[in-house]
Design a protein around this motif. Structure first.
Motif, PDB file in Angstrom:
ATOM      1  N   PHE A 126       0.823  -1.207   0.000  1.00  0.00           N
ATOM      2  CA  PHE A 126       0.000   0.000   0.000  1.00  0.00           C
ATOM      3  C   PHE A 126       0.863   1.266   0.000  1.00  0.00           C
ATOM      4  CE2 PHE A 126      -3.882  -2.172   2.146  1.00  0.00           C
ATOM      5  CZ  PHE A 126      -4.283  -2.667   0.916  1.00  0.00           C
ATOM      6  N   LEU A 127       1.981   1.230   0.719  1.00  0.00           N
ATOM      7  CA  LEU A 127       2.854   2.398   0.758  1.00  0.00           C
ATOM      8  C   LEU A 127       3.588   2.614  -0.561  1.00  0.00           C
ATOM      9  CD1 LEU A 127       4.276   2.120   4.379  1.00  0.00           C
ATOM     10  CD2 LEU A 127       2.635   3.798   3.518  1.00  0.00           C
ATOM     11  N   ASN A 128       3.684   1.551  -1.360  1.00  0.00           N
ATOM     12  CA  ASN A 128       4.296   1.639  -2.693  1.00  0.00           C
ATOM     13  C   ASN A 128       3.256   1.355  -3.767  1.00  0.00           C
ATOM     14  OD1 ASN A 128       7.020   2.263  -2.245  1.00  0.00           O
ATOM     15  ND2 ASN A 128       7.439   0.155  -1.620  1.00  0.00           N
ATOM     16  N   ALA A 129       2.044   1.775  -3.560  1.00  0.00           N
ATOM     17  CA  ALA A 129       0.937   1.427  -4.445  1.00  0.00           C
ATOM     18  C   ALA A 129       1.193   1.827  -5.897  1.00  0.00           C
ATOM     19  CB  ALA A 129      -0.360   2.074  -3.954  1.00  0.00           C
ATOM     20  N   ASN A 130       1.952   2.872  -6.108  1.00  0.00           N
ATOM     21  CA  ASN A 130       2.204   3.317  -7.482  1.00  0.00           C
ATOM     22  C   ASN A 130       3.068   2.328  -8.260  1.00  0.00           C
ATOM     23  OD1 ASN A 130       4.439   3.865  -5.899  1.00  0.00           O
ATOM     24  ND2 ASN A 130       4.933   5.780  -6.924  1.00  0.00           N
ATOM     25  N   GLN A 131       3.707   1.377  -7.586  1.00  0.00           N
ATOM     26  CA  GLN A 131       4.549   0.382  -8.254  1.00  0.00           C
ATOM     27  C   GLN A 131       3.778  -0.903  -8.584  1.00  0.00           C
ATOM     28  OE1 GLN A 131       7.991  -0.300  -5.831  1.00  0.00           O
ATOM     29  NE2 GLN A 131       8.669   1.813  -5.936  1.00  0.00           N
ATOM     30  N   TYR A 132       2.518  -0.960  -8.207  1.00  0.00           N
ATOM     31  CA  TYR A 132       1.708  -2.163  -8.412  1.00  0.00           C
ATOM     32  C   TYR A 132       0.465  -1.827  -9.223  1.00  0.00           C
ATOM     33  CZ  TYR A 132       4.548  -4.106  -4.651  1.00  0.00           C
ATOM     34  OH  TYR A 132       5.596  -4.539  -3.883  1.00  0.00           O
ATOM     35  N   THR A 133       0.000  -2.819  -9.977  1.00  0.00           N
ATOM     36  CA  THR A 133      -1.254  -2.640 -10.701  1.00  0.00           C
ATOM     37  C   THR A 133      -2.414  -2.813  -9.726  1.00  0.00           C
ATOM     38  OG1 THR A 133      -1.484  -4.984 -11.250  1.00  0.00           O
ATOM     39  CG2 THR A 133      -0.221  -3.592 -12.801  1.00  0.00           C
ATOM     40  N   ASP A 134      -3.556  -2.257 -10.096  1.00  0.00           N
ATOM     41  CA  ASP A 134      -4.742  -2.408  -9.257  1.00  0.00           C
ATOM     42  C   ASP A 134      -5.112  -3.879  -9.085  1.00  0.00           C
ATOM     43  OD1 ASP A 134      -4.892   0.309  -8.934  1.00  0.00           O
ATOM     44  OD2 ASP A 134      -6.488   0.606 -10.419  1.00  0.00           O
TER      45      ASP A 134
END
Length: 171
Positions: A126-134
């Motif tokens: 969650f803290l690196n959410a921009n590195q993961y797809t939805d």
């Protein structure tokens, strides 16, 4: 025929000592994991002034995650050895902290540890959410919730089973 049965039982009971090789392997794995933890710690310590708040939180969560995994390994080694191989000598002061680690409480503690490890991992995601797809975040959340529900159900079943034990004994 009875002597053959006794021989087979003796062989089967003696085979539990083979588990010692697995527990010693876990000790070696824990030592290797401690080296990995030391490397991670030194990396965090070396970058303490370079990391921002979010990076430091992520690094600390990684260290906490490693500590929980190591604790899980120790818990499995100690309780597995005592439940399946041989009891620890109760007069030994070093094992007095163990308390009662029967198979039921071991399952609950393992499930709780897995939920805690999964929680930390999910928080890191969650803290690196921009590195993961939805989609990946959705599946990781679904898997975590599955761990949580499984742990709750396991705890509930263990409570029902222990309640039944007390009722059978008239307590």
């Amino acid at each position: 025929m009875k002597s053959l049965e006794l021989l087979v039982e003796k062989i089967i009971l003696s085979s539990r000592w083979i588990l010692v090789a697995f527990y010693l392997g876990l000790v070696a794995a824990l030592a290797v994991y401690a080296v990995s933890f030391g490397y991670k710690f030194l990396k965090v310590a070396g970058n303490v002034f370079d990391y921002g708040d979010a990076e430091m939180i992520l690094a600390m969560l990684g260290l906490i995650d490693a500590a929980l995994v190591a604790s899980l390994i120790v818990m499995v080694m100690i309780s597995g050895y005592e439940n399946f191989v041989s009891r620890f000598d109760e007069t030994d002061a070093e094992v007095s902290f163990l308390g009662k680690l029967d198979a039921g409480s071991l399952k609950i503690k393992v499930a709780s540890s897995i939920v805690a490890i999964s929680s930390i991992h999910l928080l890191q995601v969650f803290l690196n959410a921009n590195q993961y797809t939805d989609g990946k975040i959705m599946w990781l959340t679904f898997m975590h919730l599955t761990f949580v529900v499984s742990a709750v159900m396991l705890g509930f079943l263990e409570k029902l089973m222990s309640k039944g034990k007390y009722e059978d004994k008239g307590l």
